[in-house]
Design a protein around this motif. Structure first.
Motif, PDB file in Angstrom:
ATOM      1  N   LYS A 104       0.851  -1.192   0.000  1.00  0.00           N
ATOM      2  CA  LYS A 104       0.000   0.000   0.000  1.00  0.00           C
ATOM      3  C   LYS A 104       0.885   1.239   0.000  1.00  0.00           C
ATOM      4  O   LYS A 104       1.963   1.233   0.600  1.00  0.00           O
ATOM      5  N   THR A 123       0.448   5.676   0.166  1.00  0.00           N
ATOM      6  CA  THR A 123      -0.287   6.936   0.109  1.00  0.00           C
ATOM      7  C   THR A 123       0.763   8.044   0.082  1.00  0.00           C
ATOM      8  O   THR A 123       1.965   7.763   0.051  1.00  0.00           O
ATOM      9  N   LYS A 138       1.556   9.917   2.510  1.00  0.00           N
ATOM     10  CA  LYS A 138       2.253  10.007   3.796  1.00  0.00           C
ATOM     11  C   LYS A 138       2.996   8.735   4.209  1.00  0.00           C
ATOM     12  O   LYS A 138       3.889   8.774   5.027  1.00  0.00           O
ATOM     13  N   PHE A 139       2.555   7.580   3.716  1.00  0.00           N
ATOM     14  CA  PHE A 139       3.238   6.363   4.140  1.00  0.00           C
ATOM     15  C   PHE A 139       3.276   5.330   3.025  1.00  0.00           C
ATOM     16  O   PHE A 139       2.555   5.431   2.020  1.00  0.00           O
ATOM     17  N   PHE A 199       3.924   0.886   2.586  1.00  0.00           N
ATOM     18  CA  PHE A 199       3.966  -0.382   3.304  1.00  0.00           C
ATOM     19  C   PHE A 199       4.465  -1.455   2.334  1.00  0.00           C
ATOM     20  O   PHE A 199       3.860  -1.689   1.292  1.00  0.00           O
ATOM     21  N   LEU A 211       7.236  -0.457   7.120  1.00  0.00           N
ATOM     22  CA  LEU A 211       6.382   0.724   6.973  1.00  0.00           C
ATOM     23  C   LEU A 211       7.272   1.946   6.841  1.00  0.00           C
ATOM     24  O   LEU A 211       8.155   2.157   7.683  1.00  0.00           O
ATOM     25  N   PHE A 228       7.371   6.158   6.576  1.00  0.00           N
ATOM     26  CA  PHE A 228       6.576   7.363   6.810  1.00  0.00           C
ATOM     27  C   PHE A 228       7.354   8.601   6.403  1.00  0.00           C
ATOM     28  O   PHE A 228       8.560   8.687   6.617  1.00  0.00           O
ATOM     29  N   LYS A 229       6.618   9.549   5.851  1.00  0.00           N
ATOM     30  CA  LYS A 229       7.240  10.818   5.500  1.00  0.00           C
ATOM     31  C   LYS A 229       7.145  11.737   6.713  1.00  0.00           C
ATOM     32  O   LYS A 229       6.045  12.151   7.107  1.00  0.00           O
ATOM     33  N   VAL A 230       8.281  12.033   7.342  1.00  0.00           N
ATOM     34  CA  VAL A 230       8.300  12.925   8.501  1.00  0.00           C
ATOM     35  C   VAL A 230       8.274  14.380   8.022  1.00  0.00           C
ATOM     36  O   VAL A 230       7.594  15.224   8.574  1.00  0.00           O
ATOM     37  N   PHE A 261      10.968   7.985   8.055  1.00  0.00           N
ATOM     38  CA  PHE A 261      11.168   7.029   9.142  1.00  0.00           C
ATOM     39  C   PHE A 261      10.584   5.692   8.703  1.00  0.00           C
ATOM     40  O   PHE A 261       9.453   5.639   8.210  1.00  0.00           O
ATOM     41  N   ALA A 292       9.876   1.622   9.903  1.00  0.00           N
ATOM     42  CA  ALA A 292       9.800   0.673  11.024  1.00  0.00           C
ATOM     43  C   ALA A 292       9.225  -0.630  10.503  1.00  0.00           C
ATOM     44  O   ALA A 292       8.378  -0.630   9.602  1.00  0.00           O
ATOM     45  N   PHE A 321       0.433  -2.659  13.242  1.00  0.00           N
ATOM     46  CA  PHE A 321       1.739  -3.243  13.573  1.00  0.00           C
ATOM     47  C   PHE A 321       2.202  -2.584  14.862  1.00  0.00           C
ATOM     48  O   PHE A 321       2.251  -1.363  14.961  1.00  0.00           O
ATOM     49  N   ASN A 345      -0.031  15.493  11.657  1.00  0.00           N
ATOM     50  CA  ASN A 345       0.153  15.110  10.252  1.00  0.00           C
ATOM     51  C   ASN A 345       0.504  13.630  10.072  1.00  0.00           C
ATOM     52  O   ASN A 345       0.646  13.164   8.947  1.00  0.00           O
ATOM     53  N   LEU A 346       0.696  12.902  11.184  1.00  0.00           N
ATOM     54  CA  LEU A 346       0.993  11.465  11.099  1.00  0.00           C
ATOM     55  C   LEU A 346       0.080  10.686  12.048  1.00  0.00           C
ATOM     56  O   LEU A 346       0.516  10.149  13.064  1.00  0.00           O
ATOM     57  N   TYR A 393      -1.108   7.960  11.778  1.00  0.00           N
ATOM     58  CA  TYR A 393      -0.880   6.506  11.719  1.00  0.00           C
ATOM     59  C   TYR A 393       0.065   6.022  12.808  1.00  0.00           C
ATOM     60  O   TYR A 393       0.223   4.834  13.018  1.00  0.00           O
ATOM     61  N   PHE A 417       1.409   1.329  14.836  1.00  0.00           N
ATOM     62  CA  PHE A 417       1.178   1.873  13.494  1.00  0.00           C
ATOM     63  C   PHE A 417      -0.129   1.289  12.971  1.00  0.00           C
ATOM     64  O   PHE A 417      -0.341   0.066  13.057  1.00  0.00           O
ATOM     65  N   PHE A 448      -3.410   1.860   9.845  1.00  0.00           N
ATOM     66  CA  PHE A 448      -4.095   2.621   8.786  1.00  0.00           C
ATOM     67  C   PHE A 448      -5.241   1.801   8.242  1.00  0.00           C
ATOM     68  O   PHE A 448      -5.366   0.615   8.538  1.00  0.00           O
TER      69      PHE A 448
END
Lengths: 222, 229
Positions: free
Chosen positions: A87, A89, A91-92, A94, A128, A130-132, A138, A140, B36, B187-188, B190, B227, B229
């Motif tokens: 997946k 998006t 922002k993240f 996976f 996973l 993520f856009k910080v 980041f 994980a 997770f 903004n996060l 998740y 985490f 979503f």
């Protein structure tokens, strides 16, 4: 072995020079190796799938030959990495990455025919990302590692999958990504004879080639 | 047992509260979700705390009320270095000239988990009531130089011989708990941080040094990231 590596490289370069691809290398230290180096190349074959090559070399700190500990020698890995983007998006992201590598361990601490052992390592990575911020990411996830030794002795469970946790911080500048990656977690295998805890810290550099959008969360090879 | 007596009424109250809360919620997420939860855990064992790492991982229902997946944690010997167990050898038995060995211990758990979830404080606070059932394996092992055997045999063979063939055991285990995770980033959404408390019961586990009650009827607390979503 060298011939196999050259053939695989040529094959991957040939299959599609236009597709998005990533080239990377890393340097680190771990519970098993004083220092470990890796070089890899990953190419997208569709929106969700990618395939790549990976080579690793290490200077042994604490590994096993026939399930007996050795504290010197060298180890080499060569194999394939299959990437699947589950997946994504804005922002993240996976991913599930599966790598399968041939492994050669050389050490003269335990006497074996051929001065070393052969085996395979299969790593399942759930990751996973993520856009910080626009440039900082980041990651994980978890590494499920299965290791088998095929010779000298056949040890089918040198390491069984265990909850090894993975984390990374990355900084992206244009098509270049710089990352600090860690692994840590319990390990077990061979009736308790082998590794009981695994950790690794490494720094990596990777460069995206033919990437359409530098704002995408990058594929990260663990 | 005190903990489970406390846990049951708390769980019932949380369930009733969550039903009310959900009646007011606007469920905005759609499709099957994912979660997770990598975590550190501490199990309150006899006379000490057992450190472990693990993760929970799985999918969530469309309305995010239910999650189902795997629970996997392991108490590794090297991160519990200070916890040693005396193995007193009898009947003239010795190991490298010693009659008392200092052993380490480790264990692993893998199982299925189902959890009921609800959110408070504008979706920032997630509360979970997970139940897990699975398999536990645990043993006691030679440490340090004692892992290098005097005759080249594998150390597990020696461990087995020195502990009457029962250096490790396997059984089933049940866990029930409560967890809370807070999401601090606008903004996060998740990513959340938190932990929980779990009551662990084992069935059928037995080992030479651990007996049949070593991991039974214990409290385990966890802390980590969540985490979803």
């Amino acid at each position: 072995m060298r011939v196999l590596v050259i053939v695989l490289i040529l094959f991957f370069v040939k299959i599609n020079v236009e597709a998005q691809s990533t080239f990377g290398l890393s340097l680190g230290t771990s519970r098993t190796d004083n220092h470990t180096e890796s070089i890899w190349y990953q190419k997208s074959i569709s929106d969700k799938f990618s395939v790549g090559l990976q080579f690793r070399n290490g200077d042994i700190k604490y590994r096993f030959i026939n399930a007996r500990a050795v504290q010197s020698g060298s180890v080499q890995h060569a194999g394939l990495v299959l990437g699947y983007k589950i997946k994504e998006t804005e922002k993240f992201r996976f991913d599930f990455n599966l790598s399968g590598t041939y492994r050669r361990v050389n050490s003269d601490e335990v006497e074996v025919e051929g001065d070393g052992t052969n085996g395979f390592e299969i790593d399942g990575n759930l990751l996973l990302g993520f856009k910080v911020s626009n440039n900082v990411f980041f990651h994980a996830g978890t590494l499920l590692r299965y290791v088998t030794q095929t010779s000298a002795d056949a040890i089918t469970d040198e390491q069984l999958p265990s909850p090894i946790l993975t984390n990374a911080f990355s900084y992206q500048a244009n098509q270049n990504l710089f990352s600090l990656k860690t692994y840590f977690g319990p390990a077990n295998g061979a009736g308790g004879d082998t590794l009981k805890f695994y950790w690794q810290v490494s720094v990596g550099f990777q460069r995206a080639i033919n990437s359409s959008d530098s704002n995408d969360i990058p594929f990260l090879n663990f | 047992m005190k903990f489970i007596k406390f846990l049951i009424p708390v769980s019932v109250l949380l369930f009733i509260f969550s039903t009310k809360t959900f009646a007011q919620d606007q469920v905005t997420k759609s499709g099957i979700g994912f979660y997770f939860n990598p975590h550190y855990s501490a199990m309150f064992l006899e006379n000490h705390v057992g450190n472990a790492f693990g993760f929970n991982l799985g999918i969530s229902s469309e309305n995010r009320k239910w999650t189902a997946g795997f629970r996997f944690f392991s108490r590794s010997g090297p991160i519990n270095e200070h916890q040693e167990y005396d193995l007193v050898l009898t009947d003239g038995q010795t190991y490298k000239g010693k009659t008392v060995l200092k052993l380490g211990a480790d264990h692993g758990y893998v199982g299925l988990e189902v959890a009921y979830n609800f959110r408070l404080s504008d979706d920032k606070l997630l509360l979970r009531i997970p139940v897990s059932f699975g398999s536990i394996g645990a043993g006691f092992y030679n440490k340090g130089e004692d892992r290098i055997t005097p005759d080249g045999r594998r150390v597990s063979e020696w461990e087995d011989d020195l502990q009457a063939g029962n250096d490790a055991g396997f059984g089933t285990a049940l866990e029930i708990g409560v967890e809370a995770f807070y999401s601090p980033f606008e903004n996060l959404p998740y990513i959340a941080f938190g932990g929980g408390a779990h009551y662990t019961k084992t069935f059928g586990y037995e080992s030479f040094l651990g007996g049949d009650d070593y991991y039974n009827d214990k409290l385990r607390i966890t802390a980590g990231m969540y985490f979803s979503f």
